[in-house]
Motif scaffolding. Structure first.
Motif, PDB file in Angstrom:
ATOM      1  N   ILE A 196       0.856  -1.177   0.000  1.00  0.00           N
ATOM      2  CA  ILE A 196       0.000   0.000   0.000  1.00  0.00           C
ATOM      3  C   ILE A 196       0.895   1.230   0.000  1.00  0.00           C
ATOM      4  CG2 ILE A 196      -1.820   1.247   1.217  1.00  0.00           C
ATOM      5  CD1 ILE A 196      -2.470  -1.476   2.564  1.00  0.00           C
ATOM      6  N   PHE A 197       0.790   2.034  -1.047  1.00  0.00           N
ATOM      7  CA  PHE A 197       1.587   3.255  -1.172  1.00  0.00           C
ATOM      8  C   PHE A 197       0.804   4.396  -0.549  1.00  0.00           C
ATOM      9  CE2 PHE A 197       4.788   5.914  -2.920  1.00  0.00           C
ATOM     10  CZ  PHE A 197       4.156   7.089  -3.257  1.00  0.00           C
ATOM     11  N   VAL A 198       1.416   5.094   0.397  1.00  0.00           N
ATOM     12  CA  VAL A 198       0.759   6.208   1.084  1.00  0.00           C
ATOM     13  C   VAL A 198       1.569   7.478   0.833  1.00  0.00           C
ATOM     14  CG1 VAL A 198      -0.056   7.092   3.291  1.00  0.00           C
ATOM     15  CG2 VAL A 198      -0.038   4.625   2.892  1.00  0.00           C
ATOM     16  N   ASP A 199       0.926   8.458   0.194  1.00  0.00           N
ATOM     17  CA  ASP A 199       1.554   9.753  -0.078  1.00  0.00           C
ATOM     18  C   ASP A 199       0.857  10.780   0.799  1.00  0.00           C
ATOM     19  OD1 ASP A 199       2.806  11.945  -1.107  1.00  0.00           O
ATOM     20  OD2 ASP A 199       1.736  11.947  -3.011  1.00  0.00           O
ATOM     21  N   ALA A 200       1.593  11.311   1.795  1.00  0.00           N
ATOM     22  CA  ALA A 200       0.969  12.223   2.751  1.00  0.00           C
ATOM     23  C   ALA A 200       2.028  13.134   3.364  1.00  0.00           C
ATOM     24  CB  ALA A 200       0.270  11.422   3.845  1.00  0.00           C
ATOM     25  N   PRO A 201       1.590  14.197   4.021  1.00  0.00           N
ATOM     26  CA  PRO A 201       2.555  15.071   4.720  1.00  0.00           C
ATOM     27  C   PRO A 201       3.294  14.302   5.815  1.00  0.00           C
ATOM     28  CG  PRO A 201       0.425  16.150   4.532  1.00  0.00           C
ATOM     29  CD  PRO A 201       0.239  14.741   4.069  1.00  0.00           C
TER      30      PRO A 201
ATOM     31  N   LEU B  62       2.415  10.819   8.089  1.00  0.00           N
ATOM     32  CA  LEU B  62       3.199   9.587   7.987  1.00  0.00           C
ATOM     33  C   LEU B  62       3.753   9.176   9.345  1.00  0.00           C
ATOM     34  CD1 LEU B  62       5.097  10.253   4.646  1.00  0.00           C
ATOM     35  CD2 LEU B  62       3.133   8.764   5.010  1.00  0.00           C
ATOM     36  N   THR B  63       4.178  10.151  10.141  1.00  0.00           N
ATOM     37  CA  THR B  63       4.683   9.864  11.486  1.00  0.00           C
ATOM     38  C   THR B  63       3.571   9.254  12.335  1.00  0.00           C
ATOM     39  OG1 THR B  63       6.219  11.711  11.290  1.00  0.00           O
ATOM     40  CG2 THR B  63       5.801  10.868  13.506  1.00  0.00           C
ATOM     41  N   PHE B  64       2.384   9.812  12.228  1.00  0.00           N
ATOM     42  CA  PHE B  64       1.250   9.280  12.981  1.00  0.00           C
ATOM     43  C   PHE B  64       0.917   7.860  12.530  1.00  0.00           C
ATOM     44  CE2 PHE B  64      -3.265   8.644  13.798  1.00  0.00           C
ATOM     45  CZ  PHE B  64      -3.324   8.940  15.144  1.00  0.00           C
ATOM     46  N   LEU B  65       0.899   7.629  11.215  1.00  0.00           N
ATOM     47  CA  LEU B  65       0.607   6.302  10.680  1.00  0.00           C
ATOM     48  C   LEU B  65       1.668   5.301  11.116  1.00  0.00           C
ATOM     49  CD1 LEU B  65      -1.182   4.533   8.930  1.00  0.00           C
ATOM     50  CD2 LEU B  65       0.128   5.278   6.942  1.00  0.00           C
ATOM     51  N   GLU B  66       2.919   5.734  11.161  1.00  0.00           N
ATOM     52  CA  GLU B  66       3.995   4.861  11.632  1.00  0.00           C
ATOM     53  C   GLU B  66       3.748   4.442  13.079  1.00  0.00           C
ATOM     54  OE1 GLU B  66       8.884   4.899  11.981  1.00  0.00           O
ATOM     55  OE2 GLU B  66       7.825   6.691  11.332  1.00  0.00           O
ATOM     56  N   GLY B  67       3.284   5.370  13.905  1.00  0.00           N
ATOM     57  CA  GLY B  67       2.953   5.047  15.295  1.00  0.00           C
ATOM     58  C   GLY B  67       1.818   4.041  15.392  1.00  0.00           C
TER      59      GLY B  67
ATOM     60  N   THR C  57       9.960   7.617   3.243  1.00  0.00           N
ATOM     61  CA  THR C  57      10.714   8.867   3.136  1.00  0.00           C
ATOM     62  C   THR C  57       9.905   9.921   3.888  1.00  0.00           C
ATOM     63  OG1 THR C  57       9.621   9.678   1.147  1.00  0.00           O
ATOM     64  CG2 THR C  57      11.516   8.225   0.825  1.00  0.00           C
ATOM     65  N   ASP C  58      10.325  11.182   3.790  1.00  0.00           N
ATOM     66  CA  ASP C  58       9.573  12.260   4.426  1.00  0.00           C
ATOM     67  C   ASP C  58       8.230  12.500   3.731  1.00  0.00           C
ATOM     68  OD1 ASP C  58      11.586  12.636   6.213  1.00  0.00           O
ATOM     69  OD2 ASP C  58      12.410  14.426   5.241  1.00  0.00           O
ATOM     70  N   ARG C  59       8.072  12.018   2.521  1.00  0.00           N
ATOM     71  CA  ARG C  59       6.908  12.339   1.704  1.00  0.00           C
ATOM     72  C   ARG C  59       5.956  11.162   1.501  1.00  0.00           C
ATOM     73  NH1 ARG C  59       3.730  15.384   1.613  1.00  0.00           N
ATOM     74  NH2 ARG C  59       2.661  15.728  -0.284  1.00  0.00           N
ATOM     75  N   TRP C  60       6.462   9.920   1.567  1.00  0.00           N
ATOM     76  CA  TRP C  60       5.628   8.748   1.307  1.00  0.00           C
ATOM     77  C   TRP C  60       6.176   7.526   2.029  1.00  0.00           C
ATOM     78  CZ3 TRP C  60       8.435   4.892  -0.943  1.00  0.00           C
ATOM     79  CH2 TRP C  60       9.579   5.266  -1.652  1.00  0.00           C
ATOM     80  N   MET C  61       5.360   6.486   2.081  1.00  0.00           N
ATOM     81  CA  MET C  61       5.808   5.215   2.646  1.00  0.00           C
ATOM     82  C   MET C  61       5.065   4.081   1.950  1.00  0.00           C
ATOM     83  SD  MET C  61       3.979   4.558   6.389  1.00  0.00           S
ATOM     84  CE  MET C  61       4.888   5.815   7.208  1.00  0.00           C
ATOM     85  N   VAL C  62       5.675   2.898   2.021  1.00  0.00           N
ATOM     86  CA  VAL C  62       5.056   1.694   1.493  1.00  0.00           C
ATOM     87  C   VAL C  62       4.784   0.777   2.684  1.00  0.00           C
ATOM     88  CG1 VAL C  62       5.285  -0.295  -0.011  1.00  0.00           C
ATOM     89  CG2 VAL C  62       6.204   1.900  -0.729  1.00  0.00           C
ATOM     90  N   VAL C  63       3.526   0.486   2.905  1.00  0.00           N
ATOM     91  CA  VAL C  63       3.102  -0.429   3.967  1.00  0.00           C
ATOM     92  C   VAL C  63       2.814  -1.778   3.331  1.00  0.00           C
ATOM     93  CG1 VAL C  63       1.403  -0.853   5.770  1.00  0.00           C
ATOM     94  CG2 VAL C  63       2.123   1.488   5.260  1.00  0.00           C
ATOM     95  N   VAL C  64       3.358  -2.846   3.913  1.00  0.00           N
ATOM     96  CA  VAL C  64       3.141  -4.194   3.388  1.00  0.00           C
ATOM     97  C   VAL C  64       2.264  -4.951   4.372  1.00  0.00           C
ATOM     98  CG1 VAL C  64       4.239  -6.343   2.683  1.00  0.00           C
ATOM     99  CG2 VAL C  64       5.374  -4.172   2.232  1.00  0.00           C
TER     100      VAL C  64
END
Length: 168
Positions: free
Chosen positions: A124-129, A133-138, A157-164
Motif C-alpha cells: 500500500i503506497f501512502v503519499d501524505a505530509p 506519515l509519522t502518525f501512521l507509523e505510530g 521517506t519524508d513524503r511517502w511510505m510503502v506499507v506491506v
C-alpha cells in the motif's frame, strides 16, 4: 494551464467526497457541474470515479458498523491552534485506520487500492505530509506491539511510505 498545489487538490477531493457523502444518489453530470461551478475547472474522470467509489465504500462500511457503535471519547480541547490541526489530522488518520480504503485518499491524492488478487503480500503506497506519515507509523507500531505480525513498513521517506500487509 496553472498547476494545482497539493492543498488545492486535497480541497477539491474533500469537496467531492463531501458531496458524494451528502448526496449519494447524485448523478455524475450534476456532481461535475457542481465541481465546475465551485472550482472553475474539470477533474480527471478516473479520480472522480475513485472518489465516488471511496465515498460509497465508506457508506457501506459505516452501515455495516452501525449495529455495534463504539462509545465515543471526546478529547480535551487543545489551547494552541497548531495542536488542534494536528488533532484533526490524527482524527482523519484514525478514521483511515478503521477503513483501509480511506488510507489512500483521506490525506491527499488517492492512490490505488490494494486488490484482493492472489495470496501474496499487499503493498500500500501512502503519499501524505510528514506529520501524517509519522502518525501512521505510530499506529503500525501499535498494531505490531498488539501482535499483528502481518503488517510492516517496507520503505519510507519524508513524503511517502510503502506499507506491506501479508495475508494470513
Amino acid at each position: 494551464m496553472a498547476r494545482t498545489t497539493q492543498e488545492q487538490t486535497q480541497e477539491r477531493h474533500a469537496f467531492l467526497l463531501d458531496l458524494f457523502r451528502q448526496q449519494p444518489d447524485i448523478s455524475s453530470k450534476e456532481a461535475l457541474e457542481s465541481f465546475k461551478d465551485k472550482f472553475g475547472g474539470t477533474i480527471n474522470m478516473k479520480t472522480f470515479n475513485q472518489l465516488r467509489e471511496q465515498a460509497e465504500d465508506e457508506a457501506t462500511s459505516a452501515a455495516a458498523a452501525a449495529p455495534a457503535p463504539a462509545p465515543e471519547v471526546e478529547p480535551e480541547p487543545e489551547p494552541e491552534e497548531t495542536e488542534a490541526t494536528v488533532d484533526d489530522a490524527a482524527a482523519r488518520l484514525k478514521a483511515a485506520a478503521a477503513a483501509p480504503e480511506a488510507i489512500n485518499g483521506a490525506a491527499g491524492a488517492p492512490a490505488k487500492k490494494a486488490k484482493a488478487k492472489g495470496n501474496g503480500p499487499k503493498n500500500i503506497f501512502v503519499d501524505a505530509p510528514k506529520e501524517h506519515l509519522t502518525f501512521l507509523e505510530g499506529i503500525i507500531q501499535q498494531f505490531q506491539e498488539a501482535g499483528a505480525a502481518n503488517i510492516r513498513i517496507d520503505h519510507a521517506t519524508d513524503r511517502w511510505m510503502v506499507v506491506v500487509v501479508d495475508s494470513k
